[in-house]
Write a protein that holds these residues in place. Structure first.
Motif, short mmCIF file in Angstrom:
data_model
loop_
_atom_site.label_atom_id
_atom_site.label_comp_id
_atom_site.label_asym_id
_atom_site.label_seq_id
_atom_site.Cartn_x
_atom_site.Cartn_y
_atom_site.Cartn_z
N GLU A 69 33.53 11.27 66.91
CA GLU A 69 34.31 12.49 66.66
C GLU A 69 33.77 13.66 67.48
OE1 GLU A 69 34.75 13.62 62.55
OE2 GLU A 69 35.18 11.55 61.97
N ALA A 70 32.46 13.71 67.65
CA ALA A 70 31.85 14.82 68.37
C ALA A 70 32.01 14.70 69.89
CB ALA A 70 30.36 14.91 68.03
N ILE A 71 31.85 13.49 70.44
CA ILE A 71 31.88 13.36 71.90
C ILE A 71 33.28 13.10 72.44
CG2 ILE A 71 29.47 12.62 71.95
CD1 ILE A 71 30.45 9.78 72.66
N GLU A 110 37.31 9.07 75.98
CA GLU A 110 38.66 8.60 76.32
C GLU A 110 38.81 7.12 76.03
OE1 GLU A 110 40.07 9.63 80.21
OE2 GLU A 110 39.09 11.59 80.13
N ALA A 111 37.72 6.38 76.17
CA ALA A 111 37.72 4.94 75.89
C ALA A 111 36.36 4.58 75.30
CB ALA A 111 37.98 4.14 77.16
N PHE A 127 31.18 4.23 76.95
CA PHE A 127 32.11 5.30 76.63
C PHE A 127 32.56 6.00 77.91
CE2 PHE A 127 28.76 4.84 73.49
CZ PHE A 127 29.48 4.52 72.36
N LEU A 128 33.85 6.19 78.06
CA LEU A 128 34.38 6.98 79.17
C LEU A 128 34.52 8.40 78.64
CD1 LEU A 128 35.48 7.18 82.04
CD2 LEU A 128 37.74 6.66 81.09
N ILE A 129 33.77 9.33 79.25
CA ILE A 129 33.75 10.71 78.77
C ILE A 129 34.08 11.66 79.91
CG2 ILE A 129 32.11 10.24 76.91
CD1 ILE A 129 29.89 11.32 78.71
N ASN A 130 34.45 12.87 79.55
CA ASN A 130 34.72 13.92 80.52
C ASN A 130 33.63 14.97 80.38
OD1 ASN A 130 36.18 15.19 82.59
ND2 ASN A 130 37.14 16.54 81.12
#
Length: 101
Positions: free
Chosen positions: A32-34, A37-38, A52-55
């Motif tokens: 929930e915090a981070i 996207e995937a 984890f795919l993050i922006n």
């Protein structure tokens, strides 16, 4: 920029958290915090692993992605910049090839 966050989770304290019924709740709070996207869970080198795919907007955002895993699971976190097919097409590979050939 898009980054691939790979989290290697050691057996302890995760095993104890699973036995105590807390592991799923903690993972849920982290996700929930981070806001990845995937999300994928797998095994890596004999340990539990999350990918984890993050922006990441700014380098100063990195601790907000890593610290929940460090503090809750004593995990190892690795960040890798990734590109989509569209990003790669914008990279100007032909021009770079001419410049550096």
């Amino acid at each position: 920029m898009k980054m691939l966050l790979t989290v290697e989770i050691p057996h302890e304290p995760f095993n104890s958290l699973v036995r105590g019924g807390k592991a799923g709740e903690i993972i849920g709070r982290i996700l929930e915090a981070i806001k990845p996207e995937a999300v994928y869970f797998t095994e890596q080198d004999g340990m539990r692993c999350g990918v984890f795919l993050i922006n990441v907007e700014n380098p100063s955002d990195v601790p907000a992605f890593a610290e929940p895993f460090f503090l809750n699971f004593q995990a190892n976190c690795k960040f890798r910049i990734v590109m989509s097919q569209e990003d790669l097409q914008k990279a100007g590979l032909e021009e770079l090839g001419k410049k550096w050939a």
